[in-house]
Design an enzyme around this catalytic site. Sequence first.
Site, short mmCIF file in Angstrom:
data_model
loop_
_atom_site.label_atom_id
_atom_site.label_comp_id
_atom_site.label_asym_id
_atom_site.label_seq_id
_atom_site.Cartn_x
_atom_site.Cartn_y
_atom_site.Cartn_z
N ARG A 87 0.86 -1.18 0.00
CA ARG A 87 0.00 0.00 0.00
C ARG A 87 0.90 1.24 0.00
O ARG A 87 1.99 1.22 0.59
CB ARG A 87 -0.88 0.03 1.25
CG ARG A 87 -2.04 -0.97 1.22
CD ARG A 87 -3.18 -0.49 0.33
NE ARG A 87 -4.33 -1.36 0.39
CZ ARG A 87 -4.62 -2.31 -0.50
NH1 ARG A 87 -3.82 -2.53 -1.53
NH2 ARG A 87 -5.70 -3.05 -0.39
N HIS A 111 -1.42 0.67 -9.61
CA HIS A 111 -2.07 -0.28 -8.70
C HIS A 111 -2.64 -1.48 -9.48
O HIS A 111 -3.84 -1.77 -9.42
CB HIS A 111 -3.17 0.42 -7.90
CG HIS A 111 -3.48 -0.26 -6.60
ND1 HIS A 111 -3.68 0.41 -5.43
CD2 HIS A 111 -3.62 -1.58 -6.30
CE1 HIS A 111 -3.94 -0.45 -4.46
NE2 HIS A 111 -3.90 -1.68 -4.97
P1 NDP Z 1 -1.79 -11.66 4.24
O1 NDP Z 1 -2.73 -11.12 5.26
O2 NDP Z 1 -2.03 -13.02 3.70
O3 NDP Z 1 -0.31 -11.65 4.82
C1 NDP Z 1 0.26 -10.56 5.47
C2 NDP Z 1 1.70 -10.88 5.84
O4 NDP Z 1 2.27 -9.73 6.47
C3 NDP Z 1 1.84 -12.03 6.82
O5 NDP Z 1 2.98 -12.78 6.55
C4 NDP Z 1 1.97 -11.33 8.17
O6 NDP Z 1 2.69 -12.07 9.14
C5 NDP Z 1 2.77 -10.11 7.76
N1 NDP Z 1 2.58 -9.01 8.71
C6 NDP Z 1 1.45 -8.32 8.95
N2 NDP Z 1 1.66 -7.38 9.89
C7 NDP Z 1 2.96 -7.51 10.26
C8 NDP Z 1 3.78 -6.81 11.17
N3 NDP Z 1 3.31 -5.82 11.94
N4 NDP Z 1 5.06 -7.21 11.28
C9 NDP Z 1 5.53 -8.22 10.54
N5 NDP Z 1 4.82 -8.92 9.63
C10 NDP Z 1 3.54 -8.54 9.49
O7 NDP Z 1 -1.74 -10.58 3.08
P2 NDP Z 1 -1.64 -10.85 1.52
O8 NDP Z 1 -0.36 -11.54 1.23
O9 NDP Z 1 -2.89 -11.43 1.02
O10 NDP Z 1 -1.62 -9.35 0.96
C11 NDP Z 1 -0.64 -8.43 1.38
C12 NDP Z 1 -1.02 -7.07 0.91
O11 NDP Z 1 -0.77 -6.90 -0.47
C13 NDP Z 1 -2.51 -6.70 1.03
O12 NDP Z 1 -2.86 -6.39 2.35
C14 NDP Z 1 -2.60 -5.51 0.12
O13 NDP Z 1 -2.31 -4.34 0.83
C15 NDP Z 1 -1.50 -5.78 -0.91
N6 NDP Z 1 -2.07 -6.05 -2.23
C16 NDP Z 1 -1.74 -5.21 -3.25
C17 NDP Z 1 -2.25 -5.40 -4.51
C18 NDP Z 1 -1.84 -4.54 -5.64
O14 NDP Z 1 -2.46 -4.63 -6.70
N7 NDP Z 1 -0.81 -3.72 -5.49
C19 NDP Z 1 -3.21 -6.49 -4.77
C20 NDP Z 1 -3.43 -7.35 -3.66
C21 NDP Z 1 -2.90 -7.12 -2.42
P3 NDP Z 1 2.02 -13.40 9.80
O15 NDP Z 1 1.77 -14.37 8.66
O16 NDP Z 1 3.06 -13.91 10.72
O17 NDP Z 1 0.76 -12.97 10.44
#
Ligand code: NDP
Length: 309
Positions: free
Chosen positions: A223, A271
């Site tokens: 984001r 995006h």
């Molecule tokens: P998930 O919810 O599946 O995974 C999030 C990951 O981030 C997990 O590994 C989580 O750790 C980690 N995480 C979250 N908070 C923290 C923190 N504070 N410290 C360390 N690690 C953290 O998300 P997705 O993979 O599905 O998607 C990720 C993002 O990609 C979306 O939220 C969106 O913003 C973005 N996106 C962008 C798109 C684009 O077109 N540019 C399209 C689709 C998504 P843990 O597993 O240990 O909880």
Amino acid sequence: MALLLQPLIGDNETWLKPLRQLLPGEDIRIWPNVGNAEDIEFAAVMRLPDGKLAEFPSLRMICSLLAGQDILLSDPGLPDVPIVRTDDQEGSESMTTTVLVHVLRHYCQLPQYAAMQARGGWERLPHRWKKDTNVGFLGLGLFGAGAARRIAHEGFNVMGWSRTTKNVEGVTSFSGPQGLMEMLRKTHILVNLLPLTPETRGMVNREVLGALPKGASLINLGRGAHLRASDLYWALDEGILSHATLDVFEVEPPPPGERAWTDPRITLTPHVARLEYDIESTVLHIAKAINAIRGGQSLQGLVDRRRGY
Ligand code: NDP
């Protein structure tokens, strides 16, 4: 009782046809034609106006149609019902393709050669082997883990940072603040695929960028609010970053005159990192969740509101 649907893309029929097959007899209402608000039992939406979902007293579950939950969770009046993700491996596969293209482009220094061409230059830059190139992922969730696995398969040395440690094939896992710094110090190409949460907002800041080796590159697909433009420009000016690819920006599109539009060390895409949106697969997830809740089974892919993803 009824399902309220806010089709994200395409025409209504593309959603209704498979939904009717999977949920025969279901009363499906297309936003904004809600009808009697008391009938709405389920909502499959991207984001309704603030407080709107709270107007449905019989609401039992929300199916979130977007991959990032920040937009839905930003509704201050969001009712306290389970929220279920609807994205899956198909979306992840698209994202993996995008990550692969950008990582290879950075690895081959194509942005630098494009800038050189624009200046009429012709010069070979020093180069690294793939096995000596460290790609660090911020976030190893559905999208991050899928892409990291693929980049490792491509022959790069891959690391990933997440809240909890992970076991992803070919990927060295890091967690916690120390783990983050340890990963960053070795990272030549940093890929951000974190969700936007109160903890991660503005997280790709000067401290994080400053920990990278000089000449590293950044691919931000998470984001825009993870990265302040001023911190990005600072890192480019300091030579910490040689190039940045940004699929997301603080304000989308960036305002006219924003440096990102013209800086040759920045690649902007609007995006589009998740290339495709699979309506059929999303609809399958919606139907599964509705059937689970009606059958008293546990829900898969629940969003944790406290964590914000
Ligand atoms: P998930 O919810 O599946 O995974 C999030 C990951 O981030 C997990 O590994 C989580 O750790 C980690 N995480 C979250 N908070 C923290 C923190 N504070 N410290 C360390 N690690 C953290 O998300 P997705 O993979 O599905 O998607 C990720 C993002 O990609 C979306 O939220 C969106 O913003 C973005 N996106 C962008 C798109 C684009 O077109 N540019 C399209 C689709 C998504 P843990 O597993 O240990 O909880």
